[in-house]
Design an enzyme around this catalytic site. Structure first.
Site, PDB file in Angstrom:
ATOM      1  N   SER A 175      35.189  62.182 -48.034  1.00 30.87           N
ATOM      2  CA  SER A 175      36.151  63.326 -47.625  1.00 30.87           C
ATOM      3  C   SER A 175      35.498  64.525 -48.124  1.00 30.87           C
ATOM      4  CB  SER A 175      37.441  63.035 -48.192  1.00 30.87           C
ATOM      5  OG  SER A 175      38.383  63.817 -47.591  1.00 30.87           O
ATOM      6  N   HIS A 181      42.493  57.209 -43.989  1.00 27.41           N
ATOM      7  CA  HIS A 181      41.596  58.010 -44.706  1.00 27.41           C
ATOM      8  C   HIS A 181      41.584  57.386 -46.110  1.00 27.41           C
ATOM      9  CE1 HIS A 181      39.600  61.460 -45.589  1.00 27.41           C
ATOM     10  NE2 HIS A 181      40.282  61.918 -46.579  1.00 27.41           N
TER      11      HIS A 181
HETATM   12  C1  GTR Z   1      42.139  66.831 -47.004  1.00 26.48           C
HETATM   13  C2  GTR Z   1      41.281  68.022 -46.233  1.00 26.48           C
HETATM   14  C3  GTR Z   1      40.196  67.616 -45.743  1.00 26.48           C
HETATM   15  C4  GTR Z   1      39.574  66.225 -46.704  1.00 26.48           C
HETATM   16  C5  GTR Z   1      40.598  65.602 -47.587  1.00 26.48           C
HETATM   17  C6  GTR Z   1      40.160  64.974 -48.789  1.00 26.48           C
HETATM   18  O1  GTR Z   1      43.345  67.367 -47.438  1.00 26.48           O
HETATM   19  O2  GTR Z   1      42.271  68.500 -45.508  1.00 26.48           O
HETATM   20  O3  GTR Z   1      39.195  68.260 -45.435  1.00 26.48           O
HETATM   21  O4  GTR Z   1      38.598  66.849 -47.506  1.00 26.48           O
HETATM   22  O5  GTR Z   1      41.722  66.520 -47.823  1.00 26.48           O
HETATM   23  O6  GTR Z   1      39.163  65.475 -49.567  1.00 26.48           O
HETATM   24  O7  GTR Z   1      40.439  63.842 -48.946  1.00 26.48           O
END
Ligand code: GTR
Length: 397
Positions: free
Chosen positions: A235, A378
């Protein structure tokens, strides 16, 4: 004290509600994705067709690198005066049977000031080195129980058993992941001239810098085969890993898991997280120049399909999760599929990506380029690691 706690609770609440609001307002409808007109990686700024290695390396790669540096990520400074390494002994080794643990303070000085960052390195025990090494850029400041490792995210014991050394550093050790405090690391101490520059370094420059200092440690370590160094990020640190490797050719393989907007995914698709959404919530990640493209992705002089070409011919791997629409899995797939053209057309690698995202058979493991998509949310899971390690097995030479 109580007021301070209330203040932080309020900040956290604002952060969460901004996230929910941004995610709810995002476009998740393919029919609303604009028709893609992407900048051409193979035409130079002067309009010259770039179709051979010499022109790529002399003309087009530097142009593209410069554009990413000035309009997206900001400068990753390479100069300093001195570096030293010191082993400390603070935490208990969670794997006494499997590994030697080295907790290392890396101290770097420049213009009379110095900064110390920390990496934690596990070396396989009872195996013969030198070992390939996997570095994870970790952004969890500390795990809830204060431990060095969360196996669900960073499967250290599995990596050790397979004969890898593995290390991580916390993003916080070079630049805190916070808009109020991100400068309280190397930016204030070592590179204050970057502050206020429209292309100046922010968190991504700093996290990349930290990865490069870890590499400096690996290079002088007799038990590490630094030519076989692998950089992994999830991420936000997946975006950082990509930018690091674009700057530093010492990484043999780079893996960005679910790196989404400003990482793997094409910005022009405006699907899920947009440039405006990311810059509003995380104004301290990218260069200030990136904010000029809020809502105007189509005016960017590059798009993210041009990023893998900066890492080529070294191996690169992306992955997506179906439940992570915020990161735009299709945009991530297109980023690597189109990005892999530099690998095949300039470097002659054998690459065949399926044309349709919707029907692709995952994983796709090609020469030096790989991708997978999995079910679920995620996260960086064992399923991600195991596909990736299979790719590493085929590509780490
Ligand atoms: C989110 C962000 C993403 C991603 C994520 C993370 O909130 O919008 O771009 O980087 O965090 O790092 O888990």
């Amino acid at each position: 004290m109580k007021t301070l706690i209330n203040y932080f609770i309020l900040l956290l609440f604002i952060q969460i509600s901004m996230t929910v609001q941004a995610q709810n307002q995002a476009n998740y409808d393919e029919s609303k994705v604009p028709a893609l007109v992407l900048p051409d990686p193979f035409v130079s700024e002067k309009g010259m067709l770039i179709n051979n290695l010499a022109d790529w390396e002399k003309i087009r790669r530097p142009e593209i690198f410069h554009l990413f540096e000035s309009v997206v990520y900001g400068i990753l400074p390479k100069n300093f005066d001195a570096i030293s390494f010191e082993k400390v002994n603070e935490k208990e080794n969670p794997y006494p049977d499997l590994a030697e643990l080295e907790e290392v303070n890396i101290t770097v000085s420049r213009n009379g000031k110095s900064h110390t960052m920390r990496i934690n390195l596990f070396l396989p025990k009872d195996k013969k080195g030198p070992f390939p090494v996997i570095l994870l850029i970790n952004y969890q400041p500390t795990y809830p129980d204060g431990s060095l490792v969360d196996e669900a995210f960073w499967p250290v014991s599995e990596l050790l058993k397979r004969g890898y050394a593995t290390a991580s550093f916390h993003a916080e050790t070079v630049a805190p992941d916070n808009n109020e405090t991100y400068k309280n690391g190397i930016i204030n101490t070592l590179y204050p001239e970057q502050i206020g520059m429209p292309n100046g370094m922010k968190a991504y420059g700093a996290w990349g810098w930290g990865s490069m200092r870890a590499m400096d440690y690996f290079e002088q370590h007799p038990q590490i085969d630094s030519k076989k160094s692998i950089l992994v990020g999830h991420s936000r640190t997946g975006k950082a890993a990509l930018w690091t490797s674009a700057n530093d050719p010492r990484w043999a393989i780079t893996y960005a898991n679910e790196s989404g907007c400003g990482g793997a995914a094409l910005s022009r698709r405006k699907y899920g997280e947009t440039v405006e959404a990311i810059n509003n919530r995380f104004p301290y990640w990218f260069a200030d120049n990136f904010k000029k493209y809020n809502g105007k992705e189509e005016t960017l002089p590059i798009d993210q399909h041009m990023l893998p070409g900066l890492i080529a011919p070294r191996a690169i791997y992306y992955s997506s999760a179906k439940g992570d629409q915020w990161a735009d899995p299709k945009g991530e797939f297109l980023g690597i599929k189109l990005g892999s053209r530099v690998y095949s057309e300039i470097y002659g690698k054998k690459i065949e990506f399926p044309s349709e995202f919707e029907t692709l058979k995952s994983p796709i493991h090609q020469e030096s380029v790989g991708y997978h998509i999995r079910e679920g949310e995620h996260n960086l899971t064992w399923e991600d690691w195991s596909h990736f390690l299979e790719f590493v097995g085929k590509n780490l030479k």
